[in-house]
Design a protein around this motif. Structure first.
Motif, PDB file in Angstrom:
ATOM      1  N   ILE A 115       0.937  -1.106  -0.162  1.00 59.56           N
ATOM      2  CA  ILE A 115      -0.010  -0.016   0.021  1.00 59.56           C
ATOM      3  C   ILE A 115       0.879   1.233   0.058  1.00 59.56           C
ATOM      4  N   PHE A 116       0.525   2.158  -0.929  1.00 55.15           N
ATOM      5  CA  PHE A 116       1.493   3.378  -1.196  1.00 55.15           C
ATOM      6  C   PHE A 116       0.471   4.552  -0.532  1.00 55.15           C
ATOM      7  N   VAL A 117       0.790   5.219   0.333  1.00 57.33           N
ATOM      8  CA  VAL A 117      -0.111   6.391   0.757  1.00 57.33           C
ATOM      9  C   VAL A 117       0.559   7.656   0.721  1.00 57.33           C
ATOM     10  N   ASP A 118       0.105   8.630  -0.063  1.00 60.09           N
ATOM     11  CA  ASP A 118       0.432  10.053  -0.050  1.00 60.09           C
ATOM     12  C   ASP A 118      -0.499  10.936  -0.554  1.00 60.09           C
ATOM     13  N   ASP A 119      -0.807  11.941   0.096  1.00 53.92           N
ATOM     14  CA  ASP A 119      -1.768  12.743  -0.375  1.00 53.92           C
ATOM     15  C   ASP A 119      -1.556  13.805  -1.568  1.00 53.92           C
ATOM     16  N   ASP A 120      -0.158  13.852  -1.858  1.00 51.58           N
ATOM     17  CA  ASP A 120       0.066  14.688  -3.044  1.00 51.58           C
ATOM     18  C   ASP A 120      -0.270  13.731  -4.290  1.00 51.58           C
TER      19      ASP A 120
ATOM     20  N   GLY B 134       4.046  -5.095   2.373  1.00 52.24           N
ATOM     21  CA  GLY B 134       4.621  -3.722   2.947  1.00 52.24           C
ATOM     22  C   GLY B 134       3.821  -2.711   2.637  1.00 52.24           C
ATOM     23  N   LEU B 135       4.117  -1.473   3.423  1.00 55.50           N
ATOM     24  CA  LEU B 135       3.197  -0.532   3.593  1.00 55.50           C
ATOM     25  C   LEU B 135       4.336   0.934   3.403  1.00 55.50           C
ATOM     26  N   VAL B 136       4.300   1.733   2.390  1.00 58.88           N
ATOM     27  CA  VAL B 136       4.769   2.995   2.471  1.00 58.88           C
ATOM     28  C   VAL B 136       3.938   4.287   2.608  1.00 58.88           C
ATOM     29  N   THR B 137       4.377   5.245   3.733  1.00 60.53           N
ATOM     30  CA  THR B 137       3.282   5.920   3.882  1.00 60.53           C
ATOM     31  C   THR B 137       3.863   7.285   4.430  1.00 60.53           C
ATOM     32  N   ASP B 138       3.342   8.561   3.694  1.00 59.93           N
ATOM     33  CA  ASP B 138       3.872   9.787   3.972  1.00 59.93           C
ATOM     34  C   ASP B 138       3.249  10.013   5.559  1.00 59.93           C
ATOM     35  N   ILE B 139       3.815  10.694   6.064  1.00 59.35           N
ATOM     36  CA  ILE B 139       3.409  11.255   7.452  1.00 59.35           C
ATOM     37  C   ILE B 139       2.156  11.993   7.614  1.00 59.35           C
ATOM     38  N   ASP B 140       2.281  13.249   6.950  1.00 59.15           N
ATOM     39  CA  ASP B 140       1.213  14.044   6.973  1.00 59.15           C
ATOM     40  C   ASP B 140       0.400  14.009   5.793  1.00 59.15           C
ATOM     41  N   LEU B 141      -0.784  13.516   6.142  1.00 58.57           N
ATOM     42  CA  LEU B 141      -1.857  12.968   5.083  1.00 58.57           C
ATOM     43  C   LEU B 141      -3.019  13.989   4.806  1.00 58.57           C
ATOM     44  N   GLY B 142      -3.060  15.267   5.461  1.00 55.55           N
ATOM     45  CA  GLY B 142      -4.261  16.009   5.469  1.00 55.55           C
ATOM     46  C   GLY B 142      -5.036  15.767   6.810  1.00 55.55           C
TER      47      GLY B 142
END
Length: 124
Positions: free
Chosen positions: A7-12, A51-59
């Motif tokens: 899972i890839f998480v980024d609000d950009d 695996g999980l890749v995540t930004d920290i600041d997600l709005g």
């Protein structure tokens, strides 16, 4: 053997799209999320994850630290990679154990290398 699913998480949107393309080319199956709620929904499916890749600041809503905690609750050995341009100092205190932190801007190749290391370590 199937490609590892992450899972890839980024609000950009642009960052998310560009990195996910590289991850797909690196033979990962990528579940894309643009916010914590979507990431938590993907985690809740119970589908096998590598695996999980995540930004920290997600709005608004939960942050990447909370997403990772929930992911680890569902998948105790799941490799976690945090990416952020602002939260390096918080990682030692709020990040899940045995996680990796990459400072933004980081290249997609750095993310691929970190995933490959983390997933390979989990397989041993």
């Amino acid at each position: 053997m199937p490609n590892p699913t992450i899972i890839f998480v980024d609000d950009d949107f642009i960052c998310n799209h560009d990195i996910c393309e590289i991850l797909n080319r690196a033979d990962f199956t990528v579940v894309t999320a643009y916010c914590a709620a979507a990431a938590l929904d993907a985690i809740a499916t119970g589908d096998p994850l590598s695996g999980l890749v995540t930004d920290i600041d997600l709005g608004p809503g939960a942050d990447g630290f909370e997403v990772a905690r929930r992911a680890r609750a569902a998948y105790p050995d799941l490799p976690i990679i945090y990416i952020s341009g602002t939260a390096a100092g918080r990682h030692p205190f709020e990040g899940v154990s045995d996680s990796t932190f990459l400072s933004k801007p980081c290249s997609p190749q750095q993310i691929v290398a970190a995933l490959n290391r983390a997933i390979r370590l989990e397989a041993t």
